[in-house]
Design a protein around this motif. Sequence first.
Motif, mmCIF file in Angstrom:
data_model
loop_
_atom_site.group_PDB
_atom_site.id
_atom_site.type_symbol
_atom_site.label_atom_id
_atom_site.label_comp_id
_atom_site.label_asym_id
_atom_site.label_seq_id
_atom_site.Cartn_x
_atom_site.Cartn_y
_atom_site.Cartn_z
ATOM 1 N N ASP A 155 -7.829 4.760 7.851
ATOM 2 C CA ASP A 155 -6.817 5.560 7.150
ATOM 3 C C ASP A 155 -7.064 7.061 7.319
ATOM 4 O O ASP A 155 -6.133 7.860 7.222
ATOM 5 C CB ASP A 155 -6.794 5.200 5.659
ATOM 6 N N TYR A 185 -5.686 -1.539 2.330
ATOM 7 C CA TYR A 185 -5.121 -2.726 1.682
ATOM 8 C C TYR A 185 -5.313 -3.968 2.547
ATOM 9 O O TYR A 185 -5.595 -5.059 2.038
ATOM 10 C CB TYR A 185 -3.634 -2.506 1.370
ATOM 11 N N ALA A 222 0.830 -1.202 0.000
ATOM 12 C CA ALA A 222 0.000 0.000 0.000
ATOM 13 C C ALA A 222 0.867 1.255 0.000
ATOM 14 O O ALA A 222 1.985 1.263 0.494
ATOM 15 C CB ALA A 222 -0.904 0.010 1.235
ATOM 16 N N LYS A 244 -2.621 4.321 3.068
ATOM 17 C CA LYS A 244 -3.597 3.360 2.542
ATOM 18 C C LYS A 244 -3.418 1.972 3.146
ATOM 19 O O LYS A 244 -4.021 1.002 2.677
ATOM 20 C CB LYS A 244 -3.479 3.267 1.013
#
Length: 399
Positions: free
Chosen positions: A262, A130, A122, A126
């Motif tokens: 995130d 992922y 990732a 992120k």
Amino acid sequence: MKIDKRIIPLAIGGLGIGTTEFTVMGLLPDIAKTLEITIPQAGHLISAYAMGVVIGAPILIGYSVKFPPKKVLMAFMILFTLFNGLSAIAPNYTTMLIIRFMSGLPHGAFFGVGTVVAAKMAGKGKEAFYISMMFTGLTVANLVMVPLVTYIGHTFHWRLYFAIVAVIGLFAILFLKLWLPAMESNQNTHFLEELKFLKNKQSWLVLTITAIGFGGLFTWLSYITPLMTVVSGIQSSQMAYVMVLAGAGMVVGNLVGGVVSDKLGPEKTCALLIFLMMISLAGVFFLSEHQNIALVLTFMCGALSMSIASPINIMMMKAAPNSEMMAAAFMQAGFNIANAMGAFFGGIPLEYGLPFNYPALVGVGMTFIGVVVSVRYMYLYGRTPAEEEAVTECVSCDK
């Protein structure tokens, strides 16, 4: 949104693992009849698999951490495929019990290595998304494969269930070979070095949240059938649709949990989600007599059951930066301990003759402990992604 094909092999592996772990529960009577054992004895096959997960995760990770992750994941999936294939032809109960234990050994180790690999693939910010993509295989298993394979097992023969899992394993091996990128191994570590993270208070707080806080949801999931049929008044023949509803919640919750983590940071997300778990379980206790509300709560609890997977794995990886794979493997052991604790403590009020909504009340108590520990963890170690970036920039400026 375009899906990164590199993550697909990990999701296929998760699909196979989810299918083998959860389908067996619906086929226990069929297995018991063929092997000439009681249903409680057949239930020991579930326990044997769970024991394999708990024992296999740290041992396999400890002895494979020096090897390239791609080869390690392929080796774990080969073991998984082999032992599930052997489960399809096991001649008797004792043999099946041993094989199910062996089948569980690579489960936690696969997710342990896969979690770290997904995070490394990732981009910055992120990682949780992922990881949630990897766990999508597990959620799709609950939504699609478990009902489908349970039907096939009932209609034709339960041995086909294990054969189907083995075929999924073969596909996972193939796509791991084709699409997973090669990564360097960590040659400067060994088994005892990997276990040093257990001396870290931060790691134990995460494991406590997992085993006790997350365990609260298993008080609900373990007894969902009698809850919905006896308390909510849903026909037994409709329970397959109820489980599909829970599975749909898992798919949605898993992806939403990754996205929110995130943005907010895993610590705040974890505390928020466990608080919502507590509220939802309280709703199950007080409102399950109302059928429509019970169905809404089924979707919500299903969503929350998987939404926490990504943020809490990120928390564990941050707590053990030099032992990420071993720490992620211990998380799988923690989830299985949560499963066992939820089922055990949730069953206590039932032993005293209380209604089937009372396990959820026990779950409220367990998730309350999880909320307290999560909030404590958040104030000790939590930073939002923006705060972490500011700290990194500040450190860079100082240099």
